[in-house]
Design an enzyme around this catalytic site. Structure first.
Site, PDB file in Angstrom:
ATOM      1  N   ASP A 132       0.828  -1.210   0.000  1.00  0.00           N
ATOM      2  CA  ASP A 132       0.000   0.000   0.000  1.00  0.00           C
ATOM      3  C   ASP A 132       0.866   1.266   0.000  1.00  0.00           C
ATOM      4  O   ASP A 132       2.076   1.198  -0.151  1.00  0.00           O
ATOM      5  CB  ASP A 132      -0.927  -0.059   1.219  1.00  0.00           C
ATOM      6  CG  ASP A 132      -2.175   0.786   1.065  1.00  0.00           C
ATOM      7  OD1 ASP A 132      -2.424   1.287  -0.042  1.00  0.00           O
ATOM      8  OD2 ASP A 132      -2.916   0.937   2.051  1.00  0.00           O
ATOM      9  N   HIS A 133       0.243   2.396   0.239  1.00  0.00           N
ATOM     10  CA  HIS A 133       0.845   3.732   0.145  1.00  0.00           C
ATOM     11  C   HIS A 133       2.335   3.797   0.474  1.00  0.00           C
ATOM     12  O   HIS A 133       2.752   3.496   1.588  1.00  0.00           O
ATOM     13  CB  HIS A 133       0.121   4.692   1.097  1.00  0.00           C
ATOM     14  CG  HIS A 133      -1.296   4.942   0.720  1.00  0.00           C
ATOM     15  ND1 HIS A 133      -1.700   6.011  -0.029  1.00  0.00           N
ATOM     16  CD2 HIS A 133      -2.423   4.240   1.008  1.00  0.00           C
ATOM     17  CE1 HIS A 133      -3.014   5.973  -0.198  1.00  0.00           C
ATOM     18  NE2 HIS A 133      -3.476   4.902   0.421  1.00  0.00           N
ATOM     19  N   ASP A 167       2.768   6.392  -3.625  1.00  0.00           N
ATOM     20  CA  ASP A 167       1.895   7.517  -3.313  1.00  0.00           C
ATOM     21  C   ASP A 167       2.757   8.757  -3.102  1.00  0.00           C
ATOM     22  O   ASP A 167       3.195   9.063  -2.003  1.00  0.00           O
ATOM     23  CB  ASP A 167       1.062   7.228  -2.066  1.00  0.00           C
ATOM     24  CG  ASP A 167       0.146   8.392  -1.697  1.00  0.00           C
ATOM     25  OD1 ASP A 167       0.130   9.387  -2.449  1.00  0.00           O
ATOM     26  OD2 ASP A 167      -0.526   8.314  -0.661  1.00  0.00           O
ATOM     27  N   GLU A 205      -3.382   8.130   7.105  1.00  0.00           N
ATOM     28  CA  GLU A 205      -3.148   6.723   6.788  1.00  0.00           C
ATOM     29  C   GLU A 205      -1.685   6.398   6.984  1.00  0.00           C
ATOM     30  O   GLU A 205      -0.809   6.947   6.297  1.00  0.00           O
ATOM     31  CB  GLU A 205      -3.558   6.420   5.332  1.00  0.00           C
ATOM     32  CG  GLU A 205      -3.234   5.014   4.845  1.00  0.00           C
ATOM     33  CD  GLU A 205      -4.286   3.994   5.238  1.00  0.00           C
ATOM     34  OE1 GLU A 205      -4.206   2.848   4.785  1.00  0.00           O
ATOM     35  OE2 GLU A 205      -5.189   4.338   6.005  1.00  0.00           O
ATOM     36  N   HIS A 249      -9.438   8.819   4.029  1.00  0.00           N
ATOM     37  CA  HIS A 249      -9.159   7.595   4.779  1.00  0.00           C
ATOM     38  C   HIS A 249      -9.910   7.616   6.108  1.00  0.00           C
ATOM     39  O   HIS A 249     -10.018   8.654   6.750  1.00  0.00           O
ATOM     40  CB  HIS A 249      -7.663   7.467   5.066  1.00  0.00           C
ATOM     41  CG  HIS A 249      -6.853   7.146   3.857  1.00  0.00           C
ATOM     42  ND1 HIS A 249      -5.776   7.910   3.450  1.00  0.00           N
ATOM     43  CD2 HIS A 249      -6.967   6.149   2.946  1.00  0.00           C
ATOM     44  CE1 HIS A 249      -5.251   7.385   2.358  1.00  0.00           C
ATOM     45  NE2 HIS A 249      -5.960   6.324   2.033  1.00  0.00           N
ATOM     46  N   HIS A 288      -9.609   4.772  -3.200  1.00  0.00           N
ATOM     47  CA  HIS A 288      -9.086   4.740  -1.838  1.00  0.00           C
ATOM     48  C   HIS A 288     -10.135   5.285  -0.878  1.00  0.00           C
ATOM     49  O   HIS A 288     -11.082   5.950  -1.280  1.00  0.00           O
ATOM     50  CB  HIS A 288      -7.807   5.577  -1.742  1.00  0.00           C
ATOM     51  CG  HIS A 288      -6.635   4.931  -2.391  1.00  0.00           C
ATOM     52  ND1 HIS A 288      -5.362   5.453  -2.321  1.00  0.00           N
ATOM     53  CD2 HIS A 288      -6.518   3.789  -3.116  1.00  0.00           C
ATOM     54  CE1 HIS A 288      -4.516   4.667  -2.975  1.00  0.00           C
ATOM     55  NE2 HIS A 288      -5.211   3.657  -3.475  1.00  0.00           N
ATOM     56  N   ASN A 310      -9.772   0.005  -1.850  1.00  0.00           N
ATOM     57  CA  ASN A 310      -9.105  -0.244  -0.576  1.00  0.00           C
ATOM     58  C   ASN A 310     -10.099  -0.258   0.577  1.00  0.00           C
ATOM     59  O   ASN A 310     -11.005   0.570   0.647  1.00  0.00           O
ATOM     60  CB  ASN A 310      -8.054   0.841  -0.307  1.00  0.00           C
ATOM     61  CG  ASN A 310      -6.837   0.711  -1.202  1.00  0.00           C
ATOM     62  OD1 ASN A 310      -6.814  -0.090  -2.133  1.00  0.00           O
ATOM     63  ND2 ASN A 310      -5.823   1.495  -0.919  1.00  0.00           N
ATOM     64  N   ASP A 312      -9.822  -0.799   4.913  1.00  0.00           N
ATOM     65  CA  ASP A 312      -8.945  -1.006   6.059  1.00  0.00           C
ATOM     66  C   ASP A 312      -9.689  -0.713   7.363  1.00  0.00           C
ATOM     67  O   ASP A 312      -9.818  -1.570   8.232  1.00  0.00           O
ATOM     68  CB  ASP A 312      -7.703  -0.117   5.938  1.00  0.00           C
ATOM     69  CG  ASP A 312      -6.679  -0.381   7.034  1.00  0.00           C
ATOM     70  OD1 ASP A 312      -6.759  -1.423   7.694  1.00  0.00           O
ATOM     71  OD2 ASP A 312      -5.775   0.465   7.224  1.00  0.00           O
TER      72      ASP A 312
END
Length: 425
Positions: A132-133, A167, A205, A249, A288, A310, A312
């Site tokens: 991820d990022h 990112d 995030e 996020h 996202h 995404n 989470d």
């Protein structure tokens, strides 16, 4: 430029991104994409199929073998592909919080990847292994994972991971794209998919805080998206773009976040016009900040070419919620090793055994991942393979010879040890 009758188009001609054929679109996904961790063109075929059929694949952040197994089980139950992804913080947790080595996060990500490779085929569904990022300050972490990919590729002919995300949205567009170009060249040599972000996802995030960002930067323009395509497409077609449309996020009260997923349709229309593409959705898009989004927002995003979303925050809560409910239901049996409402001398081991309460957490997370698959319309898109599973320690698409199955554990352990030792020096 005319395409052969069975081929939608050639991505190498630069007119759009696709590798799937019209004939493949008439088949079941299980007929064209194998089970287990997939890499290279199999990843692109999966995304092509999803985009053309109108569904997306949930990408769930995992921090342990337990959360990864929950995702795999949900995918098998839902007859869906799944993306298991790990962040820098997730990798650092996986390797152990006491480890302070500079390469600890990369080593932890490698450890999780090796676990998923060892068990994925037993679930009978395709899995994308993704990181991820990765902000600019975290590029050394990315370099560590690339080193692991190169070592795995040299030995097995495929990368350890399926894809990685850069990112660099905090940087200028020029620097963002320039760095992505350099990394994409490295990825392409090994058949690794690349995801990049242009425009900023709000909220916080994994240590990157965009809670106070200028609201205008939360919305990417069609020109920005196309600039990415222009820079990356001469190198390869295996890339996706996380274009911001007000995403944030985390989970917030309704009304506090204004999503505009219809803007993604504008990005596709602009690219189609500029490329003279035969496809209505010529670019792979990513959503996202999926946790807390409404069904309508998700449907609109998928309709406009989002192939990955995404998740989470919602799955983190679900994992905890399963444990919370277990503790609440069995509190009287969790106050000591001996003694409960059934008797002062009665043992409580079957309640405090980690396999019991961790399983309760997994079961709750499994249900939440299944909800995401339903919302993204990936449920029922892949019939799980009935064949016996096997550890996937770099054998590619070859079947593991039964005569060497007894050695798989040794091979897996040796490979993981070598890769991790190359990171922590």
């Amino acid at each position: 430029l005319n395409s052969p009758p069975s081929q939608l188009t050639f991505s190498s001609l630069g007119i759009c991104q696709t590798s799937i054929t019209n004939n493949q679109l008439t088949m079941g996904l299980e007929d064209i994409v194998p089970v287990g961790v997939i890499t290279g063109k199999d990843v692109q075929t999966l995304f092509d199929y999803a985009r053309e059929k109108g569904f997306a694949i949930p990408a769930v952040n995992c921090t342990s073998s337990s959360s990864a197994n929950a995702c795999l089980e949900a995918a098998k139950n839902s007859k869906s592909p799944v993306i298991i992804q790990v962040s820098n913080g997730g990798g650092a947790f996986m390797v152990g919080k006491s480890v302070k080595d500079a390469n600890a996060a990369a080593a932890g990500c490698v450890a999780l990847a090796m676990h998923v490779r060892a068990v994925a085929k037993y679930y009978g569904i395709p899995v994308i292994l993704h990181s991820d990022h990765c902000a600019k300050k975290l590029l050394p972490w990315m370099d560590g994972m690339i080193e692991a990919n190169e070592a795995f590729f040299a030995q097995h002919g495929e990368p350890l991971f399926s894809s990685h995300m850069l990112d660099l949205s905090e940087e200028s567009d020029e620097e963002n794209i320039a760095i992505c170009v350099e990394y994409f060249k490295k990825f392409t040599k090994m058949g690794i998919w690349m995801e990049m972000e242009i425009g900023i996802t709000g909220g916080e995030e994994d240590g990157v805080n965009n809670e106070d960002v200028d609201p205008e930067k939360l919305y990417t323009s069609p020109e920005q998206v196309y600039a990415v395509y222009e820079a990356l497409s001469p190198i390869g077609s295996m890339f996706s773009i996380a274009a911001a449309f007000g995403n944030v996020h985390g989970v917030y009260k309704p009304g506090n976040v204004t999503l505009s997923p219809e803007k993604l349709g504008g990005h596709q229309a602009y690219a189609k016009k500029m490329l003279n593409s035969p496809l209505e959705k010529p670019i792979y898009l990513v959503m996202h900040g999926g946790s807390g989004s409404t069904d309508a927002e998700i449907n609109t995003a998928v309709r406009h070419g989002v192939v990955k979303m995404n998740i989470d925050t919602d799955t983190q809560w679900a994992y905890w919620d399963g444990l919370r409910e277990f503790e609440g239901k069995n509190r009287a049996f969790l106050q000591g090793q001996i003694g409960n409402p059934n008797g002062a001398d009665k043992p409580n081991k079957k309640f405090y055994d980690p396999r019991v309460w961790i399983r309760a957490a997994e079961s709750s997370m499994i249900k939440r991942v299944e909800v995401s698959m339903e919302k993204l319309h990936s449920t029922g898109t892949y019939t799980p393979s009935p064949e016996s599973g096997s550890p996937q320690i770099g054998a590619g698409k070859k079947t593991v010879n039964p005569t060497v199955m007894m050695l798989v554990g040794v091979i897996a352990g040796s490979t993981a040890t070598l890769v991790i030792k190359s990171l922590i020096k």
